[in-house]
Design an enzyme around this catalytic site. Sequence first.
Site, PDB file in Angstrom:
ATOM      1  N   LYS A   1      37.411  37.690  37.070  1.00  0.00           N
ATOM      2  CA  LYS A   1      36.898  38.965  37.580  1.00  0.00           C
ATOM      3  C   LYS A   1      36.500  39.907  36.449  1.00  0.00           C
ATOM      4  CE  LYS A   1      38.295  38.687  42.289  1.00  0.00           C
ATOM      5  NZ  LYS A   1      39.234  38.980  43.365  1.00  0.00           N
TER       6      LYS A   1
ATOM      7  N   ARG B   1      44.467  32.120  43.059  1.00  0.00           N
ATOM      8  CA  ARG B   1      43.132  31.605  43.424  1.00  0.00           C
ATOM      9  C   ARG B   1      42.283  31.594  42.159  1.00  0.00           C
ATOM     10  NH1 ARG B   1      38.251  33.707  44.530  1.00  0.00           N
ATOM     11  NH2 ARG B   1      37.013  32.804  46.203  1.00  0.00           N
TER      12      ARG B   1
HETATM   13  N1  PMM Z   1      38.093  37.355  45.675  1.00  0.00           N
HETATM   14  C1  PMM Z   1      36.895  36.775  45.849  1.00  0.00           C
HETATM   15  C2  PMM Z   1      36.677  35.901  46.914  1.00  0.00           C
HETATM   16  N2  PMM Z   1      37.672  35.594  47.779  1.00  0.00           N
HETATM   17  N3  PMM Z   1      39.905  35.837  48.467  1.00  0.00           N
HETATM   18  C3  PMM Z   1      41.093  36.401  48.311  1.00  0.00           C
HETATM   19  N4  PMM Z   1      42.096  36.102  49.156  1.00  0.00           N
HETATM   20  N5  PMM Z   1      41.358  37.293  47.317  1.00  0.00           N
HETATM   21  C4  PMM Z   1      40.395  37.671  46.428  1.00  0.00           C
HETATM   22  O1  PMM Z   1      40.674  38.521  45.564  1.00  0.00           O
HETATM   23  C5  PMM Z   1      39.106  37.071  46.553  1.00  0.00           C
HETATM   24  C6  PMM Z   1      38.905  36.144  47.603  1.00  0.00           C
HETATM   25  C7  PMM Z   1      35.785  37.082  44.908  1.00  0.00           C
HETATM   26  O2  PMM Z   1      35.753  36.194  43.842  1.00  0.00           O
HETATM   27  P1  PMM Z   1      34.725  34.950  43.720  1.00  0.00           P
HETATM   28  O3  PMM Z   1      33.337  35.510  43.884  1.00  0.00           O
HETATM   29  O4  PMM Z   1      34.944  34.378  42.397  1.00  0.00           O
HETATM   30  O5  PMM Z   1      35.021  33.953  44.767  1.00  0.00           O
END
Ligand code: PMM
Length: 268
Positions: free
Chosen positions: A206, A245
């Site tokens: 991030k 994640r």
């Molecule tokens: N952040 C992203 C996408 N999905 N799901 C959860 N549970 N928590 C998060 O902080 C989250 C998520 C955005 O990141 P990406 O674009 O790298 O997928």
Amino acid sequence: MGVVNVTPDSFSDGGLWLDADAAAARGRSLVADGADLVDVGGESTRPGAQRVDEATELERVVPVVRALARDGVAVSVDTMRASVAAAAWDAGAALVNDVSGGRADPDMLRVVADAGAPFVVMHWRAHSAAMQDADHTHYDDVVADVRTELLLQVTDALAAGVAADRLVVDPGLGFSKTGSQNWEVLERLGVFADLGHPLLVAASRKRFLGELLASHDGLRPAADRDDASAAVSTLSALAGAWAVRVHEARPSADAVRVVARLRGSTRD
Ligand code: PMM
């Protein structure tokens, strides 16, 4: 939890896994690298992102979920749409990960409750186009306020019939939070680990990590933030997180094993 974004525009891996076969192969390689769950998403939630339409999201997500589930991979579906959650559940998903925690789609909580699906409730204030506006990033005390708002989302999920033992909580790093607010949340992760539900932490790649690691060339690019992401996985595991994640599974899977060994939950 390893991430596969089946999107052209995610900040972290956009465009890499748009093809269903490539996305499924990526999911399998995350598992080979130590992921216990693969999170498949078809809509970018990067700050400022516009929504994708339902048909496109279904077309991106469902074949990948089906292919991975058929291979015995535990899949979570990253969606704010009840219809996509339902289709992914039917295709074999094991968990619904809704970054709006049930707020974006009025049908989501009912669909999740009816399915008996495990459900990630993430702290959420607004859609991506508006989430970083000043009024959505204002807090009196970010940790206390996020905790209160997240508990309200949990209360709503319970009221809709989602079982307490199916809920996972997530403070939503980067969602309606500035860089320094993300650090405050990370400093006090224990507050979220103590809510009585498994805690998911999603810091991987991030922007606040890119800012921390910036040089005279500007922000550290997203794909070069994996070492810092693994460091956050270590501190998350130490704070009692249930899952992290991440986009690269191996560094974080190793970090989690180091913490588990120290904590005595694994033996030589
Ligand atoms: N952040 C992203 C996408 N999905 N799901 C959860 N549970 N928590 C998060 O902080 C989250 C998520 C955005 O990141 P990406 O674009 O790298 O997928």
